[in-house]
Design a protein around this motif. Structure first.
Motif, PDB file in Angstrom:
ATOM      1  N   GLU A   1      50.709  28.376  34.152  1.00 29.09           N
ATOM      2  CA  GLU A   1      50.495  26.675  34.435  1.00 29.09           C
ATOM      3  C   GLU A   1      50.948  26.360  35.668  1.00 29.09           C
ATOM      4  N   LYS A   2      52.163  26.942  36.259  1.00 25.43           N
ATOM      5  CA  LYS A   2      52.470  26.157  37.506  1.00 25.43           C
ATOM      6  C   LYS A   2      51.549  26.807  38.734  1.00 25.43           C
ATOM      7  N   LEU A   3      51.213  28.220  38.573  1.00 20.67           N
ATOM      8  CA  LEU A   3      50.132  28.731  39.390  1.00 20.67           C
ATOM      9  C   LEU A   3      48.793  27.918  39.330  1.00 20.67           C
ATOM     10  N   ARG A   4      48.429  27.613  38.264  1.00 18.12           N
ATOM     11  CA  ARG A   4      47.064  27.038  38.002  1.00 18.12           C
ATOM     12  C   ARG A   4      47.080  25.633  38.685  1.00 18.12           C
ATOM     13  N   ALA A   5      48.262  24.976  38.584  1.00 17.81           N
ATOM     14  CA  ALA A   5      48.250  23.671  39.395  1.00 17.81           C
ATOM     15  C   ALA A   5      48.282  23.847  40.991  1.00 17.81           C
ATOM     16  N   ARG A   6      48.719  24.908  41.533  1.00 13.03           N
ATOM     17  CA  ARG A   6      48.700  24.899  42.916  1.00 13.03           C
ATOM     18  C   ARG A   6      47.617  25.754  43.563  1.00 13.03           C
ATOM     19  N   ALA A   7      46.653  26.340  42.474  1.00 15.08           N
ATOM     20  CA  ALA A   7      45.416  27.218  42.871  1.00 15.08           C
ATOM     21  C   ALA A   7      44.362  26.118  43.202  1.00 15.08           C
ATOM     22  N   ASP A   8      43.536  26.536  44.359  1.00 15.39           N
ATOM     23  CA  ASP A   8      42.239  25.928  44.632  1.00 15.39           C
ATOM     24  C   ASP A   8      41.148  26.701  43.747  1.00 15.39           C
ATOM     25  N   TYR A   9      41.424  27.915  43.340  1.00 18.63           N
ATOM     26  CA  TYR A   9      40.346  28.491  42.307  1.00 18.63           C
ATOM     27  C   TYR A   9      41.086  29.181  41.192  1.00 18.63           C
ATOM     28  N   VAL A  10      40.696  28.889  39.988  1.00 22.79           N
ATOM     29  CA  VAL A  10      41.265  29.540  38.749  1.00 22.79           C
ATOM     30  C   VAL A  10      40.337  30.734  38.532  1.00 22.79           C
ATOM     31  N   ILE A  11      40.853  31.767  38.369  1.00 24.10           N
ATOM     32  CA  ILE A  11      39.775  32.896  37.722  1.00 24.10           C
ATOM     33  C   ILE A  11      40.465  33.423  36.363  1.00 24.10           C
ATOM     34  N   SER A  12      39.732  33.115  35.592  1.00 22.01           N
ATOM     35  CA  SER A  12      40.118  33.443  33.972  1.00 22.01           C
ATOM     36  C   SER A  12      39.554  34.817  33.641  1.00 22.01           C
ATOM     37  N   ASN A  13      40.559  35.831  33.639  1.00 27.65           N
ATOM     38  CA  ASN A  13      40.350  37.093  33.074  1.00 27.65           C
ATOM     39  C   ASN A  13      40.615  37.304  31.785  1.00 27.65           C
ATOM     40  N   ASP A  14      39.693  36.688  30.779  1.00 27.58           N
ATOM     41  CA  ASP A  14      39.873  36.686  29.436  1.00 27.58           C
ATOM     42  C   ASP A  14      38.736  37.470  28.719  1.00 27.58           C
ATOM     43  N   GLY A  15      38.042  38.107  29.531  1.00 30.20           N
ATOM     44  CA  GLY A  15      36.920  39.038  29.009  1.00 30.20           C
ATOM     45  C   GLY A  15      36.851  40.360  29.374  1.00 30.20           C
ATOM     46  N   SER A  16      35.543  40.752  29.621  1.00 31.55           N
ATOM     47  CA  SER A  16      35.472  42.256  30.106  1.00 31.55           C
ATOM     48  C   SER A  16      35.672  42.328  31.468  1.00 31.55           C
ATOM     49  N   LEU A  17      35.674  43.404  32.018  1.00 33.01           N
ATOM     50  CA  LEU A  17      35.544  43.907  33.559  1.00 33.01           C
ATOM     51  C   LEU A  17      34.362  43.256  33.861  1.00 33.01           C
ATOM     52  N   GLU A  18      33.366  43.335  33.306  1.00 30.67           N
ATOM     53  CA  GLU A  18      32.004  42.838  33.983  1.00 30.67           C
ATOM     54  C   GLU A  18      32.229  41.414  34.175  1.00 30.67           C
ATOM     55  N   ASP A  19      32.689  40.546  33.307  1.00 31.08           N
ATOM     56  CA  ASP A  19      33.188  39.283  33.373  1.00 31.08           C
ATOM     57  C   ASP A  19      33.681  38.993  34.468  1.00 31.08           C
ATOM     58  N   LEU A  20      34.961  39.755  34.806  1.00 30.77           N
ATOM     59  CA  LEU A  20      35.595  39.590  35.951  1.00 30.77           C
ATOM     60  C   LEU A  20      35.148  39.878  37.155  1.00 30.77           C
ATOM     61  N   ARG A  21      34.091  40.920  37.151  1.00 33.37           N
ATOM     62  CA  ARG A  21      33.139  41.314  38.298  1.00 33.37           C
ATOM     63  C   ARG A  21      32.442  40.336  38.774  1.00 33.37           C
ATOM     64  N   ARG A  22      31.752  39.615  37.726  1.00 37.80           N
ATOM     65  CA  ARG A  22      30.952  38.486  37.926  1.00 37.80           C
ATOM     66  C   ARG A  22      31.490  37.122  38.635  1.00 37.80           C
ATOM     67  N   ARG A  23      32.696  36.929  38.076  1.00 35.17           N
ATOM     68  CA  ARG A  23      33.298  35.889  38.594  1.00 35.17           C
ATOM     69  C   ARG A  23      33.864  36.055  40.078  1.00 35.17           C
ATOM     70  N   ALA A  24      34.057  37.394  40.357  1.00 36.59           N
ATOM     71  CA  ALA A  24      34.642  37.684  41.658  1.00 36.59           C
ATOM     72  C   ALA A  24      33.218  37.613  42.743  1.00 36.59           C
ATOM     73  N   TYR A  25      32.361  37.909  42.159  1.00 35.48           N
ATOM     74  CA  TYR A  25      30.996  37.910  42.896  1.00 35.48           C
ATOM     75  C   TYR A  25      30.699  36.551  43.234  1.00 35.48           C
ATOM     76  N   THR A  26      30.723  35.534  42.240  1.00 31.60           N
ATOM     77  CA  THR A  26      30.531  34.190  42.307  1.00 31.60           C
ATOM     78  C   THR A  26      31.404  33.399  43.402  1.00 31.60           C
ATOM     79  N   LEU A  27      32.723  33.913  43.229  1.00 30.65           N
ATOM     80  CA  LEU A  27      33.553  33.331  44.248  1.00 30.65           C
ATOM     81  C   LEU A  27      33.300  33.954  45.961  1.00 30.65           C
ATOM     82  N   TYR A  28      32.995  35.287  45.674  1.00 28.56           N
ATOM     83  CA  TYR A  28      32.814  35.898  47.248  1.00 28.56           C
ATOM     84  C   TYR A  28      31.365  34.834  47.619  1.00 28.56           C
TER      85      TYR A  28
END
Length: 198
Positions: free
Chosen positions: A165-192
């Protein structure tokens, strides 16, 4: 060139997230690996560590005695602060050098990955910070498998880190890793794409 800090609690998946960013073209500066390298090979760091914690900090073959440091430093907040005061400024110097090199080589995104990014003041050295978060049960399960340890040991390590919660409050971007590796890869691509598209 854009600079991004990436952090997250143990088992959150921040290193995997950085590997995806790297695959898309980002350059990654792994602060924890750099700290280990400096403690082993940088003469100023070695001299300061010996002065603070004794010659026993290094084995007879010259290698850093991690077990000795773990016993004599970690768990004592003042000694941890002393060690961090030696190592963190050197890591930031190394990051500034990496930044200069990356800019000269037309790197679009330079990522500073660190477990203790905020705690060390690393957020002051980057344009923005992304925090990778994940459900606690997932984080514990990942670390148990990765480090061949127990859930109790993982939760004990979590107690020494900022809560999500403390990290979230300081973040400019919050990346949720609550699904598959493919979900995380897509989120990385979107941010990139977000950070590198003019």
């Amino acid at each position: 060139m854009y600079t991004l800090g990436v952090t997250g609690g143990i088992g959150s998946g921040k290193t995997v997230f950085c590997r995806f960013l790297e695959a898309f073209g980002a350059r990654i500066f792994y602060a924890d690996l750099e700290a280990k390298r400096l403690m082993q090979h940088d003469e100023a760091a070695r001299a300061a560590i010996v002065a603070a914690f004794g010659a026993e900090s290094y084995a007879d073959d010259g290698s850093l005695d991690r077990a000795y440091l773990a016993d004599h430093v970690f768990g004592d907040a003042e000694r941890v602060a002393t060690l961090n005061g030696i190592v963190h400024p050197l890591v930031f110097d190394a990051f500034e050098e990496a930044k200069t090199r990356a800019a000269a080589e037309d790197v679009e995104l330079l990522v500073h990955e660190a477990a203790l990014l905020f705690e060390a003041g690393g957020d002051a050295h980057v344009d923005a910070v992304a925090v990778v978060v994940a459900p606690e049960a997932d984080r514990v399960a990942r670390v148990v498998e990765r480090d061949d340890t127990t859930p109790q040991a993982v939760r004990a390590r979590m107690q020494h880190q900022w809560p999500q919660e403390k990290l979230r409050a300081r973040a400019d971007y919050v990346i949720s890793n609550d699904g598959s590796l493919e979900d995380l890869r897509r989120r990385a691509y979107t941010l990139y794409q977000t950070l590198t598209t003019p």
